[in-house]
Design an enzyme around this catalytic site. Structure first.
Site, short mmCIF file in Angstrom:
data_model
loop_
_atom_site.label_atom_id
_atom_site.label_comp_id
_atom_site.label_asym_id
_atom_site.label_seq_id
_atom_site.Cartn_x
_atom_site.Cartn_y
_atom_site.Cartn_z
N ARG A 175 35.18 41.01 44.57
CA ARG A 175 36.24 41.75 45.29
C ARG A 175 35.72 43.03 45.93
O ARG A 175 36.44 44.02 46.05
CB ARG A 175 37.42 42.08 44.38
N ASN A 217 33.47 40.36 34.41
CA ASN A 217 33.04 38.97 34.24
C ASN A 217 31.53 39.08 34.06
O ASN A 217 30.76 38.91 34.98
CB ASN A 217 33.37 38.12 35.46
N LYS A 294 36.09 42.19 28.78
CA LYS A 294 37.13 41.25 29.22
C LYS A 294 36.92 40.01 28.37
O LYS A 294 35.91 39.32 28.51
CB LYS A 294 36.95 40.94 30.71
N GLU A 298 40.97 34.59 31.84
CA GLU A 298 40.43 33.88 33.01
C GLU A 298 39.12 33.17 32.69
O GLU A 298 38.14 33.27 33.43
CB GLU A 298 40.25 34.86 34.18
N ARG A 331 39.95 45.19 27.39
CA ARG A 331 40.96 44.98 28.43
C ARG A 331 42.13 44.13 27.94
O ARG A 331 41.95 43.16 27.21
CB ARG A 331 40.34 44.32 29.67
N ARG A 343 54.08 34.92 33.10
CA ARG A 343 52.81 35.65 32.97
C ARG A 343 53.03 37.16 32.80
O ARG A 343 52.22 37.84 32.16
CB ARG A 343 51.94 35.36 34.20
N ASP A 372 48.92 41.76 38.54
CA ASP A 372 47.52 41.89 38.92
C ASP A 372 47.33 42.70 40.19
O ASP A 372 47.11 42.12 41.26
CB ASP A 372 46.93 40.48 39.11
N GLU A 394 44.00 51.25 34.12
CA GLU A 394 43.05 50.68 35.08
C GLU A 394 43.76 50.46 36.41
O GLU A 394 44.77 49.77 36.46
CB GLU A 394 42.49 49.35 34.55
N GLU A 400 41.50 44.60 46.98
CA GLU A 400 41.56 43.15 46.88
C GLU A 400 42.87 42.59 47.45
O GLU A 400 42.86 41.63 48.20
CB GLU A 400 41.42 42.73 45.40
N HIS A 528 52.49 38.56 44.62
CA HIS A 528 51.63 37.40 44.41
C HIS A 528 51.96 36.24 45.36
O HIS A 528 52.04 35.08 44.95
CB HIS A 528 51.73 36.93 42.95
N TRP A 550 49.08 30.63 39.43
CA TRP A 550 48.21 31.01 40.55
C TRP A 550 48.85 30.64 41.89
O TRP A 550 48.25 30.85 42.94
CB TRP A 550 46.83 30.33 40.42
O1 GCW Z 1 42.63 40.40 40.20
C1 GCW Z 1 41.78 39.60 39.46
C2 GCW Z 1 40.62 39.32 40.34
C3 GCW Z 1 39.42 38.84 39.59
C4 GCW Z 1 39.12 39.85 38.50
C5 GCW Z 1 40.32 39.93 37.58
C6 GCW Z 1 40.14 40.93 36.46
C7 GCW Z 1 37.04 40.56 37.56
O2 GCW Z 1 41.00 38.39 41.32
O3 GCW Z 1 38.37 38.75 40.51
O4 GCW Z 1 37.94 39.53 37.80
O5 GCW Z 1 41.44 40.33 38.31
O6 GCW Z 1 40.63 42.04 36.60
O7 GCW Z 1 39.52 40.61 35.46
#
Ligand code: GCW
Length: 706
Positions: A175, A217, A294, A298, A331, A343, A372, A394, A400, A528, A550
């Site tokens: 991102r 990640n 994390k 995901e 996180r 969600r 998100d 955060e 993004e 979203h 999603w």
């Molecule tokens: O918004 C989402 C993003 C992911 C990101 C995730 C997160 C790092 O699309 O790319 O991964 O959040 O915050 O963990």
């Protein structure tokens, strides 16, 4: 030949000062010469020497930065001496680190500063070198914005003020829209790109004191001895700026690089492995800040893979830090692999019950909103719900979901909207800011993190105005009571122009830009509905994806009756996660702020709203006026042309033109798609889009969203 060279040299000398385009590299630390004026004369008289006494490396940085700034701004060399000469008639600036310094101390840190006159001199004092460094940057800011060098004092309200880089070992940035990663892993530790130091200067100048260098990640590689040397080299560059490094860690590292059969946090060997790794890190980096994790989110591994809780995992890592002064930021951005609930509620459901179970050095890191990083979200219901646990806020500085590097969106209003939100958990005034700074529940530690928008682009952030978001994040992390406009004014005057009318116009445009973005993308609480792959384009029709949450239809729930996600008691009841006073206000569609309406209510297309328009008409009005407002921004920008650097002007103007096209793309996609449900005409005075829904849908392929 000689004549030709001489001529060329002459051309160069004449051309250089006037025509050097601003490439944005210097950010807000330009230190350009202040025009000859009585004010400059006053500054010059007050700054004839800098006295800095003591071995503190950060103090030395402060002296060097002040010298550099004064040289540039005042055009006079200012010597750094150990002590002011006795009986000298010269006036100077004394930098003093003193344990007894009378400085404010909001976050139980030693980073506060005070600036005051003492005899002929000005004193900048703090209880640490970092305090003095922040004082120096405050002083330089006064000069840069042409303010008097009056008494000033400050201290951070939040202890850990971090950038989170989502940078990968291969140089990509998750991102990230400003080129590749600024970290040249292949060159480290031998070569230190000069950029690292300028990066540290920029962060220190806005009060940031920590950097997580890699993506959440996470690759396990960062924990290998080889990478540790690289991270150590970066830490060495940052240390003189009062900045500590942190690492995101892959939960499965004991298996992936440790040769163990498990990563179970209750397994003694796993414990030992982490403790040994942590010890090795501290051997290399004595001021290492700690870990960001994390986990079970995901697809990332985590303690739940072994039937353990987030607290088990976080506490094991905290224990691995041993006696060292480090923290774990765990996180809360989690949602189950196979969820059939809402969600919105998942992080709350997983973490709320763990309150009180975390070790004192663990902070739980919570995104500003429950889904998100959308353009507008209500505050995350975990704020106020975990009084026994320090929570890190955060936010995402990288855009993004807010137009990547082409849309001008000033994010301070978004950050502040969350910080100022009132959770009401302990009555009125229980703001998210007070949860985060620890004052509501008397926590000893507190933190805030911004996902960085920085890359290897020469101007750091791709969009020249993206720099303002980096700047604003730092300033708010230091003091969230600053207004968005005050921060924009500082940034603009230091970065773009000091011409008062132009500053006012730019600040006005910046102040409105986030609302404009919301209007043409996700008005009235839509969220979203973006493209599946590129997260800033529209794809409200998206109905099939890897998982239901999603898709876009999961969130907007358009049908023939109306639009919006019913999260009241007759729906998912996510509203029940908030304090009763918040539930009461948001739970009634009549009192729910229009900005959050469709977050919580499924509203009939013909339902009248407080604006006097029906939902459908209000929706269209916002999409149309939002898109039109981009044209307004273009006009505002055009008007400041004479006051800003030509290259920066052209760059922003071009990006605004892209933004205009894309705002129309959003508008047309959304009104045409939602119209298939409302079956209502586009209301006057707006004209229906010139293109069909099918045509707009095909743009998704054009923009390679698939
Ligand atoms: O918004 C989402 C993003 C992911 C990101 C995730 C997160 C790092 O699309 O790319 O991964 O959040 O915050 O963990």
């Amino acid at each position: 030949m000689l004549l030709r060279s001489a001529l060329l040299l002459l051309v160069f000398i004449v051309a250089a000062p006037c025509c050097r385009a601003d490439d944005g590299y210097r950010l807000w630390l330009k230190y350009d010469l202040i025009a000859d004026s009585p004010q400059r004369a006053q500054y010059r008289a007050a700054a004839q020497f800098i006295a800095a006494n003591g071995p503190d490396a950060v103090l030395k940085t402060a002296a060097a930065e002040l010298q550099r700034g004064l040289q540039g701004l005042l055009g006079q060399p200012v010597p750094v001496v150990e002590q002011a000469a006795n009986g000298s008639s010269k006036r100077g600036i004394l930098l003093v680190v003193s344990a007894a310094a009378n400085v404010p101390d909001a976050a139980r840190s030693t980073e506060g500063y005070r600036i005051f006159a003492q005899g002929r001199n000005l004193v900048v004092t703090g209880r640490s070198g970092a305090g003095v460094l922040y004082g120096v940057f405050a002083l330089l800011r006064q000069l840069q914005t042409r303010q008097p060098l009056a008494n000033l004092a400050g201290s951070p309200r939040i202890r850990y003020r971090l950038l989170n880089h989502w940078d990968n070992p291969n140089g990509t940035v998750e991102r990230g829209y400003a080129g590749s990663s600024i970290w040249k892993w292949a060159e480290l530790p031998e070569r230190l790109d000069p950029r690292y130091k300028d990066y540290a200067r920029a962060n220190a100048s806005i009060g940031l004191n920590g950097v997580v260098v890699n993506n959440v990640n996470a690759s396990a590689r960062y924990l290998t001895p080889e990478y540790l040397q690289k991270v150590k080299a970066l830490a060495g560059v940052f240390r003189p700026y009062g900045i500590r490094v942190y690492l995101s860690v892959l939960w499965a590292a004991p298996k992936v690089i440790g040769g163990l059969k498990t990563s179970d946090p209750l397994d003694p060997q796993v414990n030992q492995w982490w403790a040994a790794r942590s010890e090795a890190i501290y051997q290399a980096i004595p001021d290492f800040g700690g870990f960001l994790v994390k986990a079970n989110s995901e697809g990332e591994p985590g303690p739940q893979d072994y039937g353990r809780s987030h607290a088990d995992g976080a506490n094991m890592l905290a224990a691995a830090l041993g006696q060292h002064d480090g923290i774990v930021m765990w996180r809360a951005f989690v949602y189950k692999a196979n969820s059939n609930g809402d969600r919105f509620k998942e992080a709350y459901e997983e973490f709320k019950s763990l309150d009180g179970q975390f070790s004192p050095r663990v902070l739980v890191q919570v995104k500003n909103g429950p889904i998100d990083f959308q353009a507008r979200e209500p505050f995350h219901p975990l704020f106020g719900a975990m009084p026994k646990t320090p929570l890190v806020l955060e936010v995402q500085i990288t855009q993004e979901y807010l137009g990547m590097a082409t849309h001008l969106v000033y994010l301070a209003p978004l950050f502040k909207e969350c910080l100022d939100a009132d959770t009401r958990v302990k009555g009125p005034g229980s703001t998210v800011a007070k949860v985060v700074d620890g004052s509501l529940d008397q926590h000893a530690i507190s933190g805030i993190a911004g996902v960085a928008n920085i890359g290897a682009d020469r101007n750091w952030t791709g969009h020249p105005m993206g720099q303002a978001n980096w700047y604003a994040f730092g300033r708010l992390a230091w003091d969230y009571t600053l207004t968005s406009a005050a921060i924009a004014t500082e940034w603009t005057s230091m970065t773009l122009t000091t011409e008062p009318k132009a500053v006012a116009a730019i600040v006005n445009m910046m102040g409105k830009s986030r609302d404009i973005y919301v209007r043409y993308t996700t008005p009235l609480g839509l969220h979203h509905i973006m493209g599946q792959n590129i997260h800033y384009g529209p794809e409200p029709w998206l109905a099939q994806a890897g998982r239901p949450d999603w898709t876009a239809v999961y969130y907007h729930k358009a049908d023939s009756a109306g639009l919006g996600f019913n999260r009241t008691a007759t729906g998912s009841n996510a509203l029940a996660l908030y304090a009763p006073a918040v539930q009461k206000q948001w739970g009634d569609a009549k009192t729910c702020p229009l900005n959050y309406l469709l977050w919580f209510h499924h509203v009939g297309w013909k339902q009248p709203l407080s604006t006097g328009r029906t939902l459908w008409n209000e929706l269209c009005t916002r999409y149309y006026t939002g898109a039109d407002s981009v044209t307004w921004m273009q006009q505002q920008w055009a008007a400041v042309k004479p006051a800003v650097d030509a290259a920066v002007f052209a760059d922003v103007a071009a990006r605004l033109e892209i933004q205009r096209h894309e705002a129309l793309w959003w508008r047309d996609a959304c009104v045409l798609y939602f119209q298939t449900y409302s079956k209502l005409p586009i209301p006057a005075p707006f004209s229906p889009p010139a293109r069909t829904l099918a045509e707009v849908k095909s743009l998704v392929d054009l923009y390679q969203l698939k």
